[in-house]
Design an enzyme around this catalytic site. Structure first.
Site, short mmCIF file in Angstrom:
data_model
loop_
_atom_site.label_atom_id
_atom_site.label_comp_id
_atom_site.label_asym_id
_atom_site.label_seq_id
_atom_site.Cartn_x
_atom_site.Cartn_y
_atom_site.Cartn_z
N HIS A 297 -30.19 -74.05 25.09
CA HIS A 297 -29.54 -73.20 24.21
C HIS A 297 -29.60 -72.88 23.39
O HIS A 297 -29.91 -74.02 22.04
CB HIS A 297 -27.85 -73.27 24.09
CG HIS A 297 -26.72 -72.09 23.62
ND1 HIS A 297 -27.03 -71.16 24.34
CD2 HIS A 297 -26.39 -71.87 22.54
CE1 HIS A 297 -26.23 -70.08 23.99
NE2 HIS A 297 -25.21 -70.53 22.58
N MET B 134 -31.20 -66.43 32.58
CA MET B 134 -29.63 -65.92 31.81
C MET B 134 -29.22 -65.42 33.59
O MET B 134 -28.87 -64.29 33.49
CB MET B 134 -30.66 -64.63 31.48
CG MET B 134 -31.55 -64.84 30.46
SD MET B 134 -30.82 -65.85 29.68
CE MET B 134 -30.62 -65.08 28.04
C1 GAR Z 1 -34.59 -69.19 24.81
O1 GAR Z 1 -34.37 -68.82 23.19
C2 GAR Z 1 -33.33 -70.00 25.51
O2 GAR Z 1 -32.54 -70.83 24.26
C3 GAR Z 1 -32.64 -68.65 25.38
O3 GAR Z 1 -33.68 -68.06 25.88
C4 GAR Z 1 -35.62 -67.73 25.07
C5 GAR Z 1 -35.79 -67.98 26.48
O4 GAR Z 1 -37.34 -68.04 25.59
N1 GAR Z 1 -31.35 -68.76 26.39
C6 GAR Z 1 -30.49 -68.70 25.60
O5 GAR Z 1 -30.28 -68.62 25.24
C7 GAR Z 1 -29.61 -69.13 27.64
N2 GAR Z 1 -28.64 -68.92 27.08
P1 GAR Z 1 -38.48 -68.01 26.56
O6 GAR Z 1 -38.88 -67.86 27.72
O7 GAR Z 1 -39.82 -68.01 25.70
O8 GAR Z 1 -38.69 -69.48 26.98
#
Ligand code: GAR
Length: 216
Positions: free
Chosen positions: A114, A95
């Site tokens: 994403h 992030m």
């Molecule tokens: C996931 O849903 C990913 O797509 C999102 O954060 C989450 C991380 O989950 N990413 C974004 O929003 C990037 N803009 P995780 O840490 O369990 O993989």
């Protein structure tokens, strides 16, 4: 005959790292064309770092709060990736906005996942955005990273139906299941040389006639 050299991958995370774990699991297969050699976070407290360490993967934290500006953080990130001889970077819930310079130096060698069907619903709160828009299909996208946020050539997407009684949490719960399927499949395609960039688009060798990887 010597085995082909595997693509050396760094996974960048900021949180729990469930996509990262899915990539680690997939990479256990001896036939998988990539190996995860580093899991790196901008947050030392990210739960995913402990999960990666427990799986025996080298981890590193580069706390963005220790840097005066984005350029300084990105330079440290770049140095860490180069020291580990990384071929391909996978952003997985990372992030942080990256500088144009950093993105340019990893052009064609950095993927992101994403939680929406891009180009719809960029940024944050994508499940709330989907509900507010009233779409009937929602999902996730893996794309090559370009300087513009949540843009860049799309490698693959997975879609789920939006139900009448969905809320952001219920949508998130179903989309993340698809993310964990999609990302390893895309990494296999890219690392295996079966997905290649042609200008602004990605061409997949041996794609199914309808071009789909996963759908409902
Ligand atoms: C996931 O849903 C990913 O797509 C999102 O954060 C989450 C991380 O989950 N990413 C974004 O929003 C990037 N803009 P995780 O840490 O369990 O993989």
């Amino acid at each position: 005959m010597a085995a082909a050299r595997k693509t050396r991958v760094a996974v960048l995370i900021s949180g729990r790292g469930s996509n990262m774990v899915a990539l680690l699991e997939a990479a256990k297969d001896p036939a998988f064309p990539a190996e995860i050699v580093l899991v790196l976070s901008n947050r030392p407290e990210a739960a995913g770092l402990a999960r990666a360490a427990a799986a025996g993967i080298p981890t590193q934290a580069i706390d963005h709060r220790a840097f005066a500006d984005r350029a300084g953080f990105d330079a440290a990130l770049d140095a860490a990736l180069r020291a580990a001889e990384i071929d391909l970077v996978c952003l997985a819930g990372f992030m942080r906005i990256l500088t144009t310079e950093f993105v340019a130096s990893w052009a064609g060698r950095m993927l992101n996942i994403h939680p929406s069907l891009l180009p719809l619903f960029k940024g944050t709160h994508t499940h709330r955005q989907a509900l507010d828009a009233g779409v009937r299909l929602h999902g996730c996208t893996v794309h090559f990273v370009v300087p513009e946020l949540d843009a860049g050539p799309i490698v693959a997407q997975a879609a789920i139906p939006v139900r009448q009684d969905d809320d952001p949490d219920s949508l998130a719960d179903r989309v993340i299941v698809q993310e964990r399927r999609l990302y390893p499949a895309v990494l296999a395609l890219v690392a295996g040389g079966r997905a290649r960039l042609e200008g602004e688009r990605v061409v997949i060798a041996d794609a199914a006639p309808d071009g789909a990887l996963f759908s409902v």
